[in-house]
Structures are given as C-alpha cells and as structure tokens.
Design a protein around this motif. Structure first.
Motif, PDB file in Angstrom:
ATOM      1  N   LEU A   1     -42.369  -1.455 -15.444  1.00  0.00           N
ATOM      2  CA  LEU A   1     -43.306  -0.649 -14.909  1.00  0.00           C
ATOM      3  C   LEU A   1     -42.891   0.944 -15.201  1.00  0.00           C
ATOM      4  CD1 LEU A   1     -43.556  -2.153 -11.215  1.00  0.00           C
ATOM      5  CD2 LEU A   1     -45.312  -1.742 -12.910  1.00  0.00           C
ATOM      6  N   ILE A   2     -43.927   1.776 -15.268  1.00  0.00           N
ATOM      7  CA  ILE A   2     -43.568   3.065 -15.245  1.00  0.00           C
ATOM      8  C   ILE A   2     -44.230   4.134 -14.261  1.00  0.00           C
ATOM      9  CG2 ILE A   2     -44.227   5.317 -16.978  1.00  0.00           C
ATOM     10  CD1 ILE A   2     -44.428   3.204 -19.196  1.00  0.00           C
ATOM     11  N   ARG A   3     -45.435   3.651 -14.088  1.00  0.00           N
ATOM     12  CA  ARG A   3     -46.125   4.199 -12.963  1.00  0.00           C
ATOM     13  C   ARG A   3     -46.736   3.515 -11.832  1.00  0.00           C
ATOM     14  NH1 ARG A   3     -47.789   9.635 -12.399  1.00  0.00           N
ATOM     15  NH2 ARG A   3     -49.566  10.034 -10.813  1.00  0.00           N
ATOM     16  N   VAL A   4     -46.520   3.514 -10.405  1.00  0.00           N
ATOM     17  CA  VAL A   4     -46.932   2.878  -9.294  1.00  0.00           C
ATOM     18  C   VAL A   4     -47.554   3.606  -8.219  1.00  0.00           C
ATOM     19  CG1 VAL A   4     -46.426   0.986  -7.732  1.00  0.00           C
ATOM     20  CG2 VAL A   4     -45.350   0.971  -9.946  1.00  0.00           C
ATOM     21  N   ARG A   5     -48.839   3.439  -7.857  1.00  0.00           N
ATOM     22  CA  ARG A   5     -49.243   4.000  -6.589  1.00  0.00           C
ATOM     23  C   ARG A   5     -49.915   2.800  -5.786  1.00  0.00           C
ATOM     24  NH1 ARG A   5     -52.974   9.052  -7.045  1.00  0.00           N
ATOM     25  NH2 ARG A   5     -52.817   8.764  -4.892  1.00  0.00           N
ATOM     26  N   LEU A   6     -49.368   2.817  -4.624  1.00  0.00           N
ATOM     27  CA  LEU A   6     -49.991   1.904  -3.570  1.00  0.00           C
ATOM     28  C   LEU A   6     -50.163   2.550  -2.394  1.00  0.00           C
ATOM     29  CD1 LEU A   6     -47.521  -1.142  -4.155  1.00  0.00           C
ATOM     30  CD2 LEU A   6     -49.580  -0.668  -4.940  1.00  0.00           C
ATOM     31  N   ASP A   7     -50.346   3.822  -2.494  1.00  0.00           N
ATOM     32  CA  ASP A   7     -50.556   4.699  -0.917  1.00  0.00           C
ATOM     33  C   ASP A   7     -51.941   4.635  -0.518  1.00  0.00           C
ATOM     34  OD1 ASP A   7     -50.946   5.986  -3.586  1.00  0.00           O
ATOM     35  OD2 ASP A   7     -51.831   7.469  -2.463  1.00  0.00           O
TER      36      ASP A   7
ATOM     37  N   THR B   1     -41.083   6.275 -13.864  1.00  0.00           N
ATOM     38  CA  THR B   1     -41.124   7.688 -13.539  1.00  0.00           C
ATOM     39  C   THR B   1     -41.577   8.083 -12.259  1.00  0.00           C
ATOM     40  OG1 THR B   1     -43.228   7.990 -14.630  1.00  0.00           O
ATOM     41  CG2 THR B   1     -41.085   8.121 -15.979  1.00  0.00           C
ATOM     42  N   PHE B   2     -42.444   7.266 -11.545  1.00  0.00           N
ATOM     43  CA  PHE B   2     -43.454   7.755 -10.539  1.00  0.00           C
ATOM     44  C   PHE B   2     -43.955   6.628  -9.727  1.00  0.00           C
ATOM     45  CE2 PHE B   2     -47.079   8.410  -8.046  1.00  0.00           C
ATOM     46  CZ  PHE B   2     -47.345   9.922  -7.945  1.00  0.00           C
ATOM     47  N   ILE B   3     -43.577   6.560  -8.181  1.00  0.00           N
ATOM     48  CA  ILE B   3     -43.838   5.721  -7.275  1.00  0.00           C
ATOM     49  C   ILE B   3     -44.394   6.243  -5.981  1.00  0.00           C
ATOM     50  CG2 ILE B   3     -41.482   5.174  -6.663  1.00  0.00           C
ATOM     51  CD1 ILE B   3     -42.406   2.117  -6.379  1.00  0.00           C
ATOM     52  N   ASP B   4     -45.532   5.854  -5.451  1.00  0.00           N
ATOM     53  CA  ASP B   4     -46.063   6.294  -4.419  1.00  0.00           C
ATOM     54  C   ASP B   4     -46.241   5.179  -3.481  1.00  0.00           C
ATOM     55  OD1 ASP B   4     -47.286   7.771  -2.105  1.00  0.00           O
ATOM     56  OD2 ASP B   4     -48.400   9.009  -3.430  1.00  0.00           O
TER      57      ASP B   4
ATOM     58  N   LEU C   1     -36.802   8.056 -12.852  1.00  0.00           N
ATOM     59  CA  LEU C   1     -37.383   8.208 -11.788  1.00  0.00           C
ATOM     60  C   LEU C   1     -37.726   9.707 -11.460  1.00  0.00           C
ATOM     61  CD1 LEU C   1     -39.013   6.778  -9.511  1.00  0.00           C
ATOM     62  CD2 LEU C   1     -36.903   6.877  -8.019  1.00  0.00           C
ATOM     63  N   GLY C   2     -39.050  10.111 -11.396  1.00  0.00           N
ATOM     64  CA  GLY C   2     -39.292  11.581 -11.165  1.00  0.00           C
ATOM     65  C   GLY C   2     -39.777  12.146  -9.952  1.00  0.00           C
ATOM     66  N   THR C   3     -40.744  10.862  -9.244  1.00  0.00           N
ATOM     67  CA  THR C   3     -41.141  11.120  -7.808  1.00  0.00           C
ATOM     68  C   THR C   3     -40.965  10.017  -7.062  1.00  0.00           C
ATOM     69  OG1 THR C   3     -42.832  12.801  -8.837  1.00  0.00           O
ATOM     70  CG2 THR C   3     -43.530  11.399  -6.705  1.00  0.00           C
ATOM     71  N   LEU C   4     -40.539  10.135  -6.101  1.00  0.00           N
ATOM     72  CA  LEU C   4     -40.383   8.943  -5.091  1.00  0.00           C
ATOM     73  C   LEU C   4     -41.012   9.485  -3.655  1.00  0.00           C
ATOM     74  CD1 LEU C   4     -39.290   6.456  -3.817  1.00  0.00           C
ATOM     75  CD2 LEU C   4     -37.068   7.358  -3.447  1.00  0.00           C
ATOM     76  N   ASN C   5     -42.225   8.692  -3.353  1.00  0.00           N
ATOM     77  CA  ASN C   5     -42.834   9.123  -2.126  1.00  0.00           C
ATOM     78  C   ASN C   5     -42.921   7.820  -1.074  1.00  0.00           C
ATOM     79  OD1 ASN C   5     -44.624   9.975   0.018  1.00  0.00           O
ATOM     80  ND2 ASN C   5     -45.882  11.243  -1.472  1.00  0.00           N
TER      81      ASN C   5
ATOM     82  N   GLN D   1     -37.536  14.709  -9.380  1.00  0.00           N
ATOM     83  CA  GLN D   1     -38.082  16.110  -9.330  1.00  0.00           C
ATOM     84  C   GLN D   1     -38.980  16.282  -7.911  1.00  0.00           C
ATOM     85  OE1 GLN D   1     -40.980  16.997 -12.342  1.00  0.00           O
ATOM     86  NE2 GLN D   1     -39.518  16.549 -13.872  1.00  0.00           N
ATOM     87  N   ALA D   2     -39.532  15.218  -7.170  1.00  0.00           N
ATOM     88  CA  ALA D   2     -40.215  15.207  -5.730  1.00  0.00           C
ATOM     89  C   ALA D   2     -39.663  14.068  -4.960  1.00  0.00           C
ATOM     90  CB  ALA D   2     -41.655  15.031  -5.983  1.00  0.00           C
ATOM     91  N   LEU D   3     -39.085  14.088  -3.921  1.00  0.00           N
ATOM     92  CA  LEU D   3     -38.736  13.279  -2.927  1.00  0.00           C
ATOM     93  C   LEU D   3     -39.319  13.411  -1.583  1.00  0.00           C
ATOM     94  CD1 LEU D   3     -37.006  10.731  -2.246  1.00  0.00           C
ATOM     95  CD2 LEU D   3     -35.008  12.692  -1.785  1.00  0.00           C
ATOM     96  N   ASP D   4     -40.157  12.656  -1.160  1.00  0.00           N
ATOM     97  CA  ASP D   4     -40.735  13.093   0.002  1.00  0.00           C
ATOM     98  C   ASP D   4     -40.599  11.648   0.864  1.00  0.00           C
ATOM     99  OD1 ASP D   4     -42.717  13.113   2.010  1.00  0.00           O
ATOM    100  OD2 ASP D   4     -44.246  13.742   0.894  1.00  0.00           O
TER     101      ASP D   4
END
Length: 546
Positions: free
Chosen positions: A66-72, A91-94, A114-118, A139-142
């Motif tokens: 996995l490189i990019r995951v969006r389950l928002d 690198t990205f998971i939301d 990992l660059g974004t964790l939301n 870079q982004a932690l929410d």
C-alpha cells in the motif's frame, strides 16, 4: 471511477492482482470485501465518501504494498489499533469521518514514508503515542474531534517535516511542550477545544511559517507571549475562551498579514493599543467579554465590527457599530441624558455630487418627519454637513432582523408576529443613471438595477417583497431567493416549503394569513417592474390579509 455504478462490491474482486482500486463517484454500498488485497499487489485504495459499513478488510493489515489509502466519509467501525499494520511504502492514509474506536497504534511510527495521517472525527481514545515522533517524513497529522487524552508527547517535536498539526476537539491536558517550537515548517497549528492549561510557551514565536494558530477554548493563563510578533505570515489567530490576562501586547500590531483576530472571553485589561489603526489588513476582530477600557481604534476592523464583538468590557468608549449598508453605518450611541439612540452615518459624497446629495438628504429628512407609524422606528433628528451627515433614530434593543434570524433561539422567540424597520431603505437620486458606486444592501436589490442602474419606486417594492419572504423563511434572501425561478414565483409553492423550520407549525388561521402575505410578496418580486404593485396597493392588500 465516475461510472455511476451501484450495489455491493463482489468478494471475488480480491482474487485479482489489482494495483489500483478507486471507487469514487459511484453508488456502492454494503461491506468492503475482506480479501481485497489477497493478491498482494494493491498500492492505491480509495473508497471515500460512501456508505460502506462494517470493518476494515482484514487483508489490508498485511498489505505491505500500500502507498495511498482513503476510507474517509464512510460508516466503517472497528478497533483502529488492530485493523492496520506496518506499511513500508505508505505515504498517505485518511480514515476520517467514520466510527473507529480504540487507541492510535505506535506502529505509525514504523511507517518510514508516511506523509499524511488523518484519523479525525472518530471515537478514538487513549493518548498520542510517542513513537509518532519517529515519522521523519510526516507532513500532516490530523487527530481532531476524537476523545484523545493526556499530554502531547515531547517526542512529537522530532517530526520536523510537519506543516499541519491539528489536535482540536479532544481532551488533551497539561502544558504545551516547548519541543513544539522545533517544528519550524508548521503552517497550520490548531490546539483549540482541549483542556490545556498553564501559559503558552514563548517558543511558538519560532514557527515563522505559521498562517493559522488556534488556541481557543482551553484554560491558558498569564499573558499572550510577545514573541508572537515574529509570526509575520500569520493570517488568523484565535485565542478566545481562555484565561489570558494582562494587556493586549502591542507587538500584535507587527502581524501585518493578520486578517482575523479573536481575543474574546478572556481576562484582558487595559486599553487597546492604538497601533491597531495601522493594521489595514485586519478585517475581523472580536474582543468581547474582557476587562478592556478606553477608546476603540479607528481601523476598518473595529469600525465594521458588530456590537457583539465589542460588548462585555469594562469601559470601551466610541460609538458601537450595529449595522452596515451600501450608504454607511449605523451606531448605538448614548446621549448625556442617558437616552440610547441609533445614529446612521452616511458615506461622504464626492465633491461634484455634494449639492445634489445635500438636496436629496434634506428631502429625505422632510419625508421622515412626516411619517409616524407603529411599525417604523421614531425619527428624532439629523445633522447635515458637507463632510458628514447623520440621521438619529429610536434605538431598538433587539438589533437587526438578520442578526435575530441567524440565531436559532432568537428566531424562535421572534415567532410569527413582530418585525420593525430601522431607517430608510435607500438614499438615491430618483431616476438617476449616473452612479459612481453601487449603493444598497445586497440580496434586496431589484434585478433591473444590475443593468439599468436606474432607481424607481418599483425597486423599493421588490426589496419589500424580499424582506417579507425573509421573515417567513427565516433566512437571508440571498440564501434562497436565487433558487426561485421566475416561473416559480406563485402560490404553487407549498407553504411548508417556505416556513421557517425552527418555528412550530402555525395555527390554521395564521397559515391562511401567511398564504395571503406570500401572494403579496411574490407579486412584488415580478421580474417586470411595471407588473409589480405600488406600495399603496401592497399596504391595502396586507391590511386585508391581516
């Protein structure tokens, strides 16, 4: 994506060697297949903004590709600490806006890319694991709008790639660690709506790239650090609803990029620094509910601030602005006798227009002195001068219609029977087409003014129709009038579609009166000025309807 597909996802989909799966802009529902990564090659997985339910597919836990995951934006649930594993390439998971629970796993610190964790807007508990500080590429932690507790670990200061850190709406406590000052790449920082106490560390002044700083709704004490003057790129500072004391530091005036400043609901005292006069970029200010006193600065932000943004202080002096229009501003003023009045100050005309302006102003004054009606506020007097012109009215404590309708409690109290009008609707030269600037209140202006620039009596009729519908609907006209086409301006619109939903259903008798009033209002909104009734006819029709 964007194929308008619907139904559930077939379980057999996981048997393939998919590397990219995005289901955006379709209409799938149900559950995500648990073998979605059985092939072991899935890199991109996007199923945002759906109504999927159930848990995260079990095969994702060991899906190291996995490189990019969006389950928002789904209805997914399950223990978030058990559902996911370690991903060397992620690198990205939301995972935001779901129903996940449990604690944040320390495994996130073992995802080197990992660059974004939301994970915002879930039901996550526990604390922030110190291992997250090992994520050097983060870079982004929410983590906002959860139920996270405890302190901010000082190890988070090692995440020196962070540009966005959002922790608002949790139950974090203690003091802010000074290590936060090491995150010099931060642009967006939000600590609001937690339980932080003690003082704000001076080292926040090191975050020179910040453009947003949220400190509101905590228990911060002592003074705002003067070191915040270094944040020259800051555009929004919200420090409201705390226990800040002392004076407003004059160093805030160094923030030339600041557009919005909220210092309300604190224990600030003393006078407002006069250097605010030079903050031309500041457009929104709120200093209400403090212990401030002395003169209010003569800047755009303070002149345009509603009275609610200044009230609740010890002794601020100046006139309070309670409204604005295309012609000027309305202020609340207290006379030496103790009488409170409303003063409407008109914008000064251009030198070439002064004679005509003065004539029309005096004509309007004469008309106002002859009007006496129980639903029109009393006119007390005026001041006519080459530089400034004023009209003085009875002051209505309840404020403007727009302010009341925007507040649910006030709107319910207003009910179906009371409305007044403050002052004249317009101050324009009749039948004039030589305008230097647009005047009037947007949302109430007749459509023909957009292309004829010619004011007539029928323009006032149109504005009155908008006002009537605003009262019935409970919204500013711009919010709903544009959705009503010319063909729909008739009584075919069901009454329940037009009534303010915050109010109880009116009685049968009131409903019949409202329908009659709506008919009058729709006739006022006719696109053709010639087809609109005169105000005399409108008055007669409303009298009959009542």
């Amino acid at each position: 994506m964007d194929n308008h597909l619907s139904g559930s996802i077939p379980p057999s989909l996981g048997n393939s060697t998919l590397t990219w799966l995005t289901l955006s802009l379709n209409h799938f529902t149900g559950y995500l297949p648990h073998d979605i990564c059985r092939g072991g090659a899935l890199e991109i997985f996007i199923v945002d903004e759906y109504r999927f339910q159930g848990t995260i597919p079990t095969s994702l836990r060991n899906c190291t590709s996995l490189i990019r995951v969006r389950l928002d934006g789904n209805n997914l649930t399950g223990n978030i600490s058990e559902a996911l594993g370690i991903y060397p390439n992620l690198t990205f998971i939301d995972l935001s806006r779901n129903n996940f629970y449990g604690e944040i796993s320390s495994n996130w610190g073992k995802c080197p890319k990992l660059g974004t964790l939301n994970v915002s807007m879930n039901n996550i508990t526990g604390g922030i694991p110190r291992e997250i500080g090992n994520s050097s590429q983060l870079q982004a932690l929410d983590l906002s709008l959860n139920q996270i507790v405890g302190d901010i670990p000082k190890e988070l200061g090692k995440s020196n790639s962070l540009t966005k850190l959002i922790l608002r709406g949790n139950q974090l406590t203690g003091r802010l660690p000074t290590e936060i000052g090491s995150l010099i790449k931060l642009e967006y920082l939000d600590f609001s709506a937690n339980r932080f106490n003690n003082s704000v560390p001076e080292i926040l002044g090191n975050l020179l790239k910040l453009h947003y700083l949220g400190l509101s709704n905590n228990q911060f004490v002592q003074e705002l650090p003067k070191e915040l003057e270094k944040l020259v790129q800051l555009s929004l500072l919200d420090a409201s609803h705390n226990l800040f004391g002392g004076e407003i530091p004059f160093q805030i005036c160094s923030l030339k990029s600041l557009e919005m400043l909220n210092l309300s609901h604190n224990n600030l005292s003393g006078s407002i620094p006069n250097c605010f006069d030079g903050m031309h970029g500041l457009s929104v200010i709120d200093i209400s509910d403090n212990q401030l006193q002395g003169p209010v600065p003569n800047s755009t932000a303070f002149r345009n601030a509603p009275v609610e943004a200044l009230e609740g202080n010890k002794g601020l002096c100046g006139e309070y602005c309670i409204g604005n229009s295309g012609h000027g501003s309305v202020y609340r003023a207290k006379l030496p006798s103790g009488i409170v009045v409303a003063v409407k100050k008109f914008q000064s005309p251009l030198p070439c227009d002064q004679i005509a302006y003065q004539k029309e102003f005096l004509t309007e004054v004469q008309a106002l002195t002859e009007i006496r009606h129980r639903n029109i506020v009393k006119f007390y007097g005026f001041c006519s001068h080459a530089r400034h012109s004023f009209l003085v009215y009875e002051f209505l404590e309840r404020g403007s219609l727009a302010a009341i309708l925007s507040n649910d409690a006030a709107a319910q109290e207003l009910g179906w029977t009371h409305v007044s009008d403050l002052g004249i609707a317009k101050f324009l030269k009749p039948d004039s087409s030589n305008w230097t600037e647009f005047a009037g209140t947007y949302g109430y202006i007749a459509p023909e003014l957009a292309y004829t620039m010619k004011i007539t009596e029928k323009c006032d009729v149109y504005s009155f129709g908008v006002l009537v519908l605003e009262v019935i609907k409970g919204k500013r006209p711009s919010e709903f009038l544009s959705s009503l086409s010319s063909s729909s301006l008739n009584t075919n619109i069901a009454l329940d579609e037009m009534l303010d939903p915050r109010l109880p259903t009116p009685s049968r008798i009131v409903q019949e009166k409202l329908i009659s009033i709506m008919e009058v209002a729709f006739s006022c909104l006719n696109e053709s000025p010639e087809s609109r009734p005169t105000m005399k006819i409108v008055s007669q029709q409303l009298t009959s309807a009542a």
